[in-house]
Design an enzyme around this catalytic site. Structure first.
Site, mmCIF file in Angstrom:
data_model
loop_
_atom_site.group_PDB
_atom_site.id
_atom_site.type_symbol
_atom_site.label_atom_id
_atom_site.label_comp_id
_atom_site.label_asym_id
_atom_site.label_seq_id
_atom_site.Cartn_x
_atom_site.Cartn_y
_atom_site.Cartn_z
ATOM 1 N N LYS A 162 -1.790 3.981 -2.107
ATOM 2 C CA LYS A 162 -2.390 4.729 -3.230
ATOM 3 C C LYS A 162 -3.118 3.783 -4.190
ATOM 4 O O LYS A 162 -4.191 4.101 -4.698
ATOM 5 C CB LYS A 162 -1.286 5.493 -4.000
ATOM 6 C CG LYS A 162 -0.565 6.540 -3.163
ATOM 7 C CD LYS A 162 0.565 7.198 -3.911
ATOM 8 C CE LYS A 162 1.804 6.346 -4.097
ATOM 9 N NZ LYS A 162 2.539 5.994 -2.875
ATOM 10 N N GLN A 202 5.172 7.356 -5.788
ATOM 11 C CA GLN A 202 6.047 7.945 -4.765
ATOM 12 C C GLN A 202 5.239 8.910 -3.891
ATOM 13 O O GLN A 202 4.062 8.698 -3.723
ATOM 14 C CB GLN A 202 7.271 8.648 -5.398
ATOM 15 C CG GLN A 202 8.304 7.695 -5.988
ATOM 16 C CD GLN A 202 7.915 7.107 -7.315
ATOM 17 O OE1 GLN A 202 7.555 7.834 -8.227
ATOM 18 N NE2 GLN A 202 7.971 5.810 -7.440
ATOM 19 N N ASP A 256 4.207 4.353 -0.401
ATOM 20 C CA ASP A 256 3.593 3.136 0.132
ATOM 21 C C ASP A 256 2.458 3.401 1.105
ATOM 22 O O ASP A 256 2.237 2.654 2.060
ATOM 23 C CB ASP A 256 4.650 2.239 0.814
ATOM 24 C CG ASP A 256 5.804 1.932 -0.121
ATOM 25 O OD1 ASP A 256 5.537 1.750 -1.319
ATOM 26 O OD2 ASP A 256 6.958 1.890 0.341
ATOM 27 N N VAL A 291 -5.936 1.936 9.346
ATOM 28 C CA VAL A 291 -6.526 2.292 10.641
ATOM 29 C C VAL A 291 -6.675 1.008 11.465
ATOM 30 O O VAL A 291 -6.495 0.996 12.685
ATOM 31 C CB VAL A 291 -7.878 3.025 10.447
ATOM 32 C CG1 VAL A 291 -8.580 3.269 11.772
ATOM 33 C CG2 VAL A 291 -7.643 4.346 9.721
ATOM 34 N N ASP A 292 -6.930 -0.105 10.790
ATOM 35 C CA ASP A 292 -7.001 -1.411 11.465
ATOM 36 C C ASP A 292 -5.661 -1.771 12.110
ATOM 37 O O ASP A 292 -5.612 -2.266 13.237
ATOM 38 C CB ASP A 292 -7.407 -2.514 10.470
ATOM 39 C CG ASP A 292 -6.485 -2.562 9.252
ATOM 40 O OD1 ASP A 292 -6.203 -1.479 8.690
ATOM 41 O OD2 ASP A 292 -6.038 -3.656 8.870
ATOM 42 N N GLY A 295 5.544 0.549 -6.310
ATOM 43 C CA GLY A 295 4.908 -0.751 -6.141
ATOM 44 C C GLY A 295 3.558 -0.495 -5.518
ATOM 45 O O GLY A 295 3.467 -0.059 -4.373
ATOM 46 N N HIS A 296 2.500 -0.685 -6.302
ATOM 47 C CA HIS A 296 1.139 -0.377 -5.833
ATOM 48 C C HIS A 296 0.352 -1.675 -5.713
ATOM 49 O O HIS A 296 0.176 -2.395 -6.695
ATOM 50 C CB HIS A 296 0.454 0.593 -6.802
ATOM 51 C CG HIS A 296 1.181 1.912 -6.907
ATOM 52 N ND1 HIS A 296 0.842 2.889 -7.801
ATOM 53 C CD2 HIS A 296 2.234 2.403 -6.222
ATOM 54 C CE1 HIS A 296 1.660 3.923 -7.651
ATOM 55 N NE2 HIS A 296 2.523 3.652 -6.698
HETATM 56 P P1 GDP Z 1 1.268 2.388 -2.583
HETATM 57 O O1 GDP Z 1 2.647 2.291 -3.131
HETATM 58 O O2 GDP Z 1 0.953 3.724 -2.016
HETATM 59 O O3 GDP Z 1 0.198 1.939 -3.556
HETATM 60 O O4 GDP Z 1 1.207 1.353 -1.359
HETATM 61 P P2 GDP Z 1 1.841 -0.146 -1.288
HETATM 62 O O5 GDP Z 1 0.963 -1.036 -2.062
HETATM 63 O O6 GDP Z 1 3.273 -0.131 -1.604
HETATM 64 O O7 GDP Z 1 1.752 -0.419 0.265
HETATM 65 C C1 GDP Z 1 0.552 -0.387 0.952
HETATM 66 C C2 GDP Z 1 0.338 -1.734 1.653
HETATM 67 O O8 GDP Z 1 -0.674 -1.618 2.602
HETATM 68 C C3 GDP Z 1 -0.106 -2.830 0.705
HETATM 69 O O9 GDP Z 1 0.410 -4.053 1.165
HETATM 70 C C4 GDP Z 1 -1.634 -2.813 0.839
HETATM 71 O O10 GDP Z 1 -2.237 -4.039 0.531
HETATM 72 C C5 GDP Z 1 -1.762 -2.480 2.288
HETATM 73 N N1 GDP Z 1 -2.963 -1.726 2.662
HETATM 74 C C6 GDP Z 1 -3.521 -0.659 2.041
HETATM 75 N N2 GDP Z 1 -4.534 -0.163 2.764
HETATM 76 C C7 GDP Z 1 -4.616 -0.910 3.885
HETATM 77 C C8 GDP Z 1 -5.458 -0.864 5.050
HETATM 78 O O11 GDP Z 1 -6.326 -0.010 5.213
HETATM 79 N N3 GDP Z 1 -5.218 -1.828 6.002
HETATM 80 C C9 GDP Z 1 -4.270 -2.792 5.867
HETATM 81 N N4 GDP Z 1 -4.108 -3.669 6.842
HETATM 82 N N5 GDP Z 1 -3.477 -2.862 4.782
HETATM 83 C C10 GDP Z 1 -3.644 -1.919 3.819
HETATM 84 P P1 IMO Z 2 5.378 3.998 -4.289
HETATM 85 O O1 IMO Z 2 4.753 4.584 -5.536
HETATM 86 C C1 IMO Z 2 8.577 4.066 -1.312
HETATM 87 C C2 IMO Z 2 12.426 5.753 -2.574
HETATM 88 C C3 IMO Z 2 13.576 4.757 -2.571
HETATM 89 C C4 IMO Z 2 14.730 5.699 -2.249
HETATM 90 C C5 IMO Z 2 14.366 6.963 -3.011
HETATM 91 C C6 IMO Z 2 15.055 7.099 -4.364
HETATM 92 O O2 IMO Z 2 5.223 2.529 -4.180
HETATM 93 O O3 IMO Z 2 4.926 4.742 -3.094
HETATM 94 P P2 IMO Z 2 14.691 5.885 -6.697
HETATM 95 O O4 IMO Z 2 14.829 4.435 -7.069
HETATM 96 O O5 IMO Z 2 13.352 6.456 -6.965
HETATM 97 O O6 IMO Z 2 15.797 6.723 -7.284
HETATM 98 O O7 IMO Z 2 14.928 5.887 -5.105
HETATM 99 O O8 IMO Z 2 12.956 6.906 -3.205
HETATM 100 N N1 IMO Z 2 11.239 5.337 -3.355
HETATM 101 C C7 IMO Z 2 10.120 4.840 -2.811
HETATM 102 N N2 IMO Z 2 9.824 4.532 -1.529
HETATM 103 N N3 IMO Z 2 7.639 3.912 -2.264
HETATM 104 C C8 IMO Z 2 7.909 4.246 -3.549
HETATM 105 O O9 IMO Z 2 6.954 4.241 -4.511
HETATM 106 C C9 IMO Z 2 9.204 4.698 -3.873
HETATM 107 N N4 IMO Z 2 9.803 5.089 -5.019
HETATM 108 C C10 IMO Z 2 11.041 5.481 -4.686
HETATM 109 O O10 IMO Z 2 13.394 3.771 -1.585
HETATM 110 O O11 IMO Z 2 14.724 6.024 -0.882
HETATM 111 MG MG MG Z 3 4.404 1.155 -2.884
#
Ligand code: GDP
Ligand code: IMO
Ligand code: MG
Length: 423
Positions: free
Chosen positions: A17, A222, A14, A330-331, A41-42
């Site tokens: 990416k 991940q 999270d 960073v914000d 979840g991206h």
């Molecule tokens: P991922 O799984 O690595 O793709 O990341 P997620 O989407 O699960 O979580 C990142 C969260 O941070 C999302 O809600 C994005 O919209 C948010 N996000 C990403 N970059 C920034 C940023 O630079 N500033 C803020 N405020 N939110 C961001």
């Molecule tokens: P993204 O791509 C954050 C964590 C789960 C749990 C562990 C094992 O959005 O960064 P699993 O269901 O994979 O067997 O769970 O890994 N986990 C994540 N945490 N972001 C993810 O994906 C994750 N994918 C798995 O919360 O701790």
């Molecule tokens: Mg995610």
């Protein structure tokens, strides 16, 4: 020869990416997901609209970019179809989606098994996303998995029947409800019919693209500390979200790999159980969670929040051979009065940069923090690193100085355009 640029998570997932992939895909001819499944979840925010992808590569929003689900991914067909339908409802044709014939299918018994295993782990539970990821990868390696090519073939019915009957014996043993064979097979044959047209030999496709000098970007899911080998075992996922998983999850050799971008947040977060050295299980963590909207994209669970850990980041840089950093939020961190940065651990009275996922080692380590001034102010619209407020620059400079990997992207907000591209 063209190169594949890679985007990987450096911490516990999270890190943002999706946003970096979306940006890179705009200029690329193809984007490919290489590992994981709908545990990911991206998020991408475009013009006030929020897209959350679990299986479809985040490059999909760029219509001229081929979005490929690689062989290393495990696919829940129901979730994938939902995502396709949502995109279609939003006006996308989804003609640029391709699914590897060698990816594996998550069946309902995998999801049931994931939940059962967590129940049996009791107080030692991992806190999985309960999406069937671990059991699906287990079957893949045990050689009873269902590949996409079998899923869409005449063989599917017999394989599925056999598998369901075997799994039902296990469910019965634990007094759990069985999975209905006939309705499951019928339902999954419908899913196969729906998805058939997207299926390709992704290895051949990728190499054709590489040989015609096309640009490819690889989307990691991940992150490093969730890696089955290099993460905080057993509190990890069941795949290799690190650089090795890029080769095995797509079918490209190391010579094709170009930039390897490590994504991180200016603070840190984690979902699920396990060690987290810089966690702030206090008011500071609560404040970061609220400011950063840190609730899971997949499970909606509140994320554990804390400070950025440069010892762990250095480890991620080593494991993945990072060539650049992408720092998001960073914000968010700039809304705090004071920011702490973990610059080393103290172990046995000594300062160290050594990271290990060995819990006994980590339990004996204490983070050493440096404190920075926050209150960065409004960062919106800033497009050059040198135009950032002094407090923000000092914080970023220190990260770069310690980790010794150049910062290439700076996230200043959630929107697609809220980003500084460092030349
Ligand atoms: P991922 O799984 O690595 O793709 O990341 P997620 O989407 O699960 O979580 C990142 C969260 O941070 C999302 O809600 C994005 O919209 C948010 N996000 C990403 N970059 C920034 C940023 O630079 N500033 C803020 N405020 N939110 C961001
Ligand atoms: P993204 O791509 C954050 C964590 C789960 C749990 C562990 C094992 O959005 O960064 P699993 O269901 O994979 O067997 O769970 O890994 N986990 C994540 N945490 N972001 C993810 O994906 C994750 N994918 C798995 O919360 O701790
Ligand atoms: Mg995610």
């Amino acid at each position: 020869m063209s190169k594949v640029n890679v985007v990987l998570g450096t911490f516990y997932g999270d890190e943002g990416k999706g946003k970096i992939i979306d940006y890179l895909s705009e200029k690329a001819d193809a984007s490919i997901r290489c590992s994981g499944g709908n545990n990911a979840g991206h998020t991408i925010n475009v013009d006030g609209k929020k897209y959350a992808f679990h299986l479809i590569p985040s490059g999909i929003l760029n219509r001229d970019t081929k979005a490929i689900i690689g062989n290393g991914v495990v696919i829940d067909p129901k979730v994938l179809i939902q995502e396709i339908e949502e995109l279609k409802a939003g006006g996308y044709t989804v003609d640029n989606l391709y699914i590897s014939d060698k990816a594996h299918i998550i069946m309902p018994y995998h999801v049931m098994m994931d939940k059962l295993q967590e129940e049996l782990r009791a107080k030692n539970k991992i806190g999985t996303t309960a999406r069937g990821i671990g059991p699906c990868y287990s079957d893949k390696f045990e050689r009873s998995g269902i590949r996409v090519e079998d899923f869409i073939s005449d063989k599917f019915e017999e394989i599925a029947r056999n598998n369901i009957e075997k799994k039902n014996k296990i469910f019965a043993m634990y007094g759990k409800e069985k999975l209905d064979v006939e309705s499951t097979v019928a339902q999954y044959k419908e899913y196969a019919n729906y998805l058939r047209k997207y299926v390709v030999d992704s290895v051949d496709m990728l190499h054709e693209l590489l040989e015609s000098d096309k640009d490819i970007v690889c989307e990691g899911a991940q992150a490093t500390l969730l890696d089955i080998d290099f993460g905080n075992y057993p509190f990890v996922t069941s795949s290799n979200p690190t650089i090795g998983g890029v080769c095995t999850g797509t079918g490209i050799g190391p010579k094709y790999i170009g930039e390897v971008y490590g994504v991180l947040k200016a603070y840190s977060s984690k979902v699920g159980e396990g060690m987290y050295m810089t966690e702030q299980d206090n008011e500071t963590g609560d404040l970061i969670r609220e400011l950063g909207h840190e609730y899971g994209t997949t499970t909606k669970r509140p994320r554990r929040c804390g400070w950025l850990d440069l010892v762990a980041l250095k480890y991620a840089a080593r494991i993945n051979g990072l060539t650049g950093l992408a720092i998001n939020h960073v914000d968010t961190v700039g809304k705090l009065d004071k920011i702490k940065l973990c610059v080393a651990y103290e172990y046995d009275g000594e300062k160290t940069m050594r990271f290990s996922t060995n819990n006994d080692y980590l339990n004996k380590c204490t983070p050493i923090y440096e404190e920075f001034e926050g209150n960065f102010g409004d960062l919106s619209g800033i497009k050059r690193r040198e135009d950032l407020p002094e407090n923000a620059r000092k914080y970023l400079d220190r990260i770069e100085e310690i980790v010794k990997v150049p910062i290439k992207f700076i996230g200043t907000g959630a929107d697609r355009n809220d980003m500084i591209i460092v030349e």
